[in-house]
Every structure is written in structure tokens, then in C-alpha cells.
Design a protein around this motif. Structure first.
Motif, PDB file in Angstrom:
ATOM      1  N   LEU A 187      60.314  39.622  15.826  1.00 47.99           N
ATOM      2  CA  LEU A 187      59.452  39.269  16.291  1.00 47.99           C
ATOM      3  C   LEU A 187      58.638  37.951  16.030  1.00 47.99           C
ATOM      4  CD1 LEU A 187      58.463  42.538  18.104  1.00 47.99           C
ATOM      5  CD2 LEU A 187      59.671  40.697  19.598  1.00 47.99           C
ATOM      6  N   ILE A 188      59.160  37.924  14.763  1.00 46.34           N
ATOM      7  CA  ILE A 188      58.224  36.665  14.375  1.00 46.34           C
ATOM      8  C   ILE A 188      58.631  35.178  14.037  1.00 46.34           C
ATOM      9  CG2 ILE A 188      57.434  36.317  11.855  1.00 46.34           C
ATOM     10  CD1 ILE A 188      57.568  38.671  11.118  1.00 46.34           C
ATOM     11  N   ASN A 189      58.011  34.761  14.403  1.00 45.64           N
ATOM     12  CA  ASN A 189      57.848  32.901  14.742  1.00 45.64           C
ATOM     13  C   ASN A 189      58.015  32.222  13.551  1.00 45.64           C
ATOM     14  OD1 ASN A 189      55.244  32.412  14.348  1.00 45.64           O
ATOM     15  ND2 ASN A 189      54.878  33.242  16.269  1.00 45.64           N
ATOM     16  N   ASP A 190      57.807  31.032  13.784  1.00 42.73           N
ATOM     17  CA  ASP A 190      58.152  30.591  12.529  1.00 42.73           C
ATOM     18  C   ASP A 190      56.690  30.448  11.200  1.00 42.73           C
ATOM     19  OD1 ASP A 190      60.791  30.251  12.546  1.00 42.73           O
ATOM     20  OD2 ASP A 190      60.904  28.040  13.073  1.00 42.73           O
ATOM     21  N   ALA A 209      61.755  46.638   9.799  1.00 38.28           N
ATOM     22  CA  ALA A 209      62.485  45.338   9.673  1.00 38.28           C
ATOM     23  C   ALA A 209      62.792  44.804  10.634  1.00 38.28           C
ATOM     24  CB  ALA A 209      62.619  45.667   8.729  1.00 38.28           C
ATOM     25  N   ILE A 210      63.798  45.702  11.537  1.00 32.71           N
ATOM     26  CA  ILE A 210      64.650  44.949  12.638  1.00 32.71           C
ATOM     27  C   ILE A 210      63.883  44.045  13.973  1.00 32.71           C
ATOM     28  CG2 ILE A 210      65.884  45.846  14.744  1.00 32.71           C
ATOM     29  CD1 ILE A 210      67.026  46.927  13.315  1.00 32.71           C
ATOM     30  N   LEU A 211      62.557  44.426  14.183  1.00 36.22           N
ATOM     31  CA  LEU A 211      61.462  44.230  15.391  1.00 36.22           C
ATOM     32  C   LEU A 211      60.850  43.045  14.404  1.00 36.22           C
ATOM     33  CD1 LEU A 211      59.795  47.209  16.417  1.00 36.22           C
ATOM     34  CD2 LEU A 211      61.093  45.719  17.460  1.00 36.22           C
ATOM     35  N   ALA A 212      60.094  43.475  12.810  1.00 35.26           N
ATOM     36  CA  ALA A 212      60.034  42.423  12.280  1.00 35.26           C
ATOM     37  C   ALA A 212      60.641  40.760  12.148  1.00 35.26           C
ATOM     38  CB  ALA A 212      59.344  42.482  11.138  1.00 35.26           C
ATOM     39  N   ALA A 213      61.974  40.863  11.956  1.00 36.14           N
ATOM     40  CA  ALA A 213      62.717  40.263  12.078  1.00 36.14           C
ATOM     41  C   ALA A 213      62.664  38.841  12.915  1.00 36.14           C
ATOM     42  CB  ALA A 213      63.830  40.395  11.724  1.00 36.14           C
ATOM     43  N   ARG A 224      57.466  36.693   5.578  1.00 31.52           N
ATOM     44  CA  ARG A 224      58.832  37.201   4.209  1.00 31.52           C
ATOM     45  C   ARG A 224      57.943  38.639   3.565  1.00 31.52           C
ATOM     46  NH1 ARG A 224      58.810  34.602  -1.074  1.00 31.52           N
ATOM     47  NH2 ARG A 224      61.029  34.728  -1.640  1.00 31.52           N
ATOM     48  N   THR A 225      56.494  38.157   3.493  1.00 32.23           N
ATOM     49  CA  THR A 225      56.679  40.028   2.678  1.00 32.23           C
ATOM     50  C   THR A 225      56.692  41.003   3.744  1.00 32.23           C
ATOM     51  OG1 THR A 225      54.205  37.966   1.770  1.00 32.23           O
ATOM     52  CG2 THR A 225      53.946  40.579   1.972  1.00 32.23           C
ATOM     53  N   LEU A 226      55.955  40.706   4.913  1.00 36.70           N
ATOM     54  CA  LEU A 226      56.588  41.745   5.372  1.00 36.70           C
ATOM     55  C   LEU A 226      58.218  42.308   5.161  1.00 36.70           C
ATOM     56  CD1 LEU A 226      54.552  41.909   8.735  1.00 36.70           C
ATOM     57  CD2 LEU A 226      54.630  43.423   7.465  1.00 36.70           C
ATOM     58  N   LEU A 227      59.334  40.856   5.305  1.00 33.30           N
ATOM     59  CA  LEU A 227      60.559  41.694   5.463  1.00 33.30           C
ATOM     60  C   LEU A 227      61.014  42.325   3.617  1.00 33.30           C
ATOM     61  CD1 LEU A 227      61.760  38.613   8.373  1.00 33.30           C
ATOM     62  CD2 LEU A 227      61.447  40.946   8.136  1.00 33.30           C
ATOM     63  N   ILE A 228      59.666  41.826   3.430  1.00 33.79           N
ATOM     64  CA  ILE A 228      59.933  42.271   1.585  1.00 33.79           C
ATOM     65  C   ILE A 228      59.747  43.846   1.815  1.00 33.79           C
ATOM     66  CG2 ILE A 228      59.928  42.098  -0.873  1.00 33.79           C
ATOM     67  CD1 ILE A 228      60.014  39.082  -0.385  1.00 33.79           C
ATOM     68  N   VAL A 229      58.108  43.619   1.492  1.00 33.08           N
ATOM     69  CA  VAL A 229      57.610  45.257   1.786  1.00 33.08           C
ATOM     70  C   VAL A 229      57.973  46.395   2.664  1.00 33.08           C
ATOM     71  CG1 VAL A 229      55.737  46.427   2.252  1.00 33.08           C
ATOM     72  CG2 VAL A 229      55.703  44.220   1.099  1.00 33.08           C
ATOM     73  N   ILE A 230      58.536  45.991   4.138  1.00 30.53           N
ATOM     74  CA  ILE A 230      59.678  46.983   4.445  1.00 30.53           C
ATOM     75  C   ILE A 230      60.663  47.426   4.198  1.00 30.53           C
ATOM     76  CG2 ILE A 230      59.636  47.595   7.158  1.00 30.53           C
ATOM     77  CD1 ILE A 230      57.680  45.217   8.762  1.00 30.53           C
ATOM     78  N   PRO A 231      61.525  46.865   4.163  1.00 29.72           N
ATOM     79  CA  PRO A 231      62.414  47.294   3.250  1.00 29.72           C
ATOM     80  C   PRO A 231      62.255  48.315   2.077  1.00 29.72           C
ATOM     81  CG  PRO A 231      62.947  45.069   4.665  1.00 29.72           C
ATOM     82  CD  PRO A 231      61.885  45.596   4.287  1.00 29.72           C
ATOM     83  N   THR A 232      61.659  47.798   1.807  1.00 29.74           N
ATOM     84  CA  THR A 232      61.176  47.859   0.423  1.00 29.74           C
ATOM     85  C   THR A 232      61.001  49.527   0.198  1.00 29.74           C
ATOM     86  OG1 THR A 232      61.625  46.214  -0.990  1.00 29.74           O
ATOM     87  CG2 THR A 232      60.279  48.343  -1.738  1.00 29.74           C
TER      88      THR A 232
END
Length: 164
Positions: A62-65, A56-60, A73-81
Motif C-alpha cells: 500500500l505504500i506509494n513512492d 509488512a505485506i500490507l505496508a509493502a 523504508r523504515t516501516l519495512l525494516i521495523v515491522i519484520p524485525t
């Protein structure tokens, strides 16, 4: 415990030998298998929780706009879940505590088996074998009761009263 049919023991020596065989078979297998499973499930879910946090830290970071709008957005919901579910399973099933409990049971059972073998060899007559059988049977019964009680306390979150 054992699935193979046995003839009715004629002596307490045979009864003690049958008890040793049962403890070495099904009972020891249960404690060994249970400790092993809980050990690996504990590490699996703890590792999954850790990796999901890092992910989640890496996704937040490294992900560009543009990617955020597509999948970010989906990754930042699924990974912490996934991490939250892992932490919940660790808490609910208490794999670490159960691994310790079953390993303690396995160690105690090995001691009971060794003691039973010694008593089986050292018994000189039927009365001694009878005494030895009842001694070993009581130790085994106490182990099973202790394991059951401690397991129930783990399920009820009564951690302060679980034997140490």
C-alpha cells in the motif's frame, strides 16, 4: 513452601495435613500461575509475529513512492524485525512447551492432593499415617524432579527427550 510459621507436628497425621496444605498453597499456585503466564505469552508472541507479517505485506503493497521515501523504508525494516524478535522469543523461551509442562504438573499435583486427602481420612493409626505421608511425599518429590528435569531439557533444546 508456605510462608506462615507452623508448629512442630506431633503426629504423622498432622505432618500429612501440613503437606497437603503446602501443596494446595504455594505449589498449586506456582503450577497454575506458570501455565497461565506461558499460555498467554505464547499467544502474544505468536500473534505479534503473525500480525507483523501481515503488516509488512500490507505496508509493502500500500505504500506509494512518496511515502516510501519518508517512512515506508523504515516501516519495512521495523515491522519484520518485530516479527523476527517474536519468533526468536518463542523459540528461546518455549512458552508453548512450558505451558504444557506446567499444566501437566498442575494436573498431577491435583491428583496427588486428592490422593493425600483420601489417605489422610482413611488412616486409622500412626503407622498408617506415616506410610501415607511418605507415599505422598515421594509422589510430590518425583513430580518436582520430573518438572525440573523436563524444564532443563527444554532449555537445552533436548526436545526429543522431554516427557510426553
Amino acid at each position: 513452601m508456605s510462608s506462615k510459621p507452623k508448629t512442630r507436628p506431633a503426629t504423622h497425621q498432622q505432618l500429612l495435613d501440613n503437606l497437603i496444605e503446602d501443596m494446595e498453597g504455594d505449589a498449586l499456585s506456582f503450577y497454575t500461575r506458570s501455565a497461565w503466564i506461558n499460555f498467554w505469552l505464547w499467544h502474544l508472541f505468536a500473534g505479534l509475529g503473525f500480525l507483523s507479517s501481515v503488516g509488512a505485506i500490507l505496508a509493502a503493497a500500500l505504500i506509494n513512492d512518496a511515502a516510501y521515501k519518508d517512512v515506508g523504508r523504515t516501516l519495512l525494516i521495523v515491522i519484520p524485525t518485530v516479527g523476527t524478535l517474536s519468533a526468536g522469543l518463542l523459540h528461546l523461551f518455549k512458552f508453548r512447551e512450558k505451558e504444557r509442562l506446567r499444566e501437566e504438573g498442575r494436573i498431577e499435583l491435583c491428583d496427588i492432593i486428592d490422593n493425600a486427602r483420601s489417605m489422610s481420612i482413611s488412616g486409622q493409626n500412626e503407622d498408617e499415617h506415616k506410610k501415607h505421608y511418605h507415599t505422598i511425599r515421594e509422589r510430590f518429590r518425583q513430580l518436582e524432579l520430573s518438572q525440573s528435569t523436563s524444564d532443563s531439557k527444554l532449555k537445552s533444546d533436548d526436545l526429543s527427550k522431554v516427557r510426553t
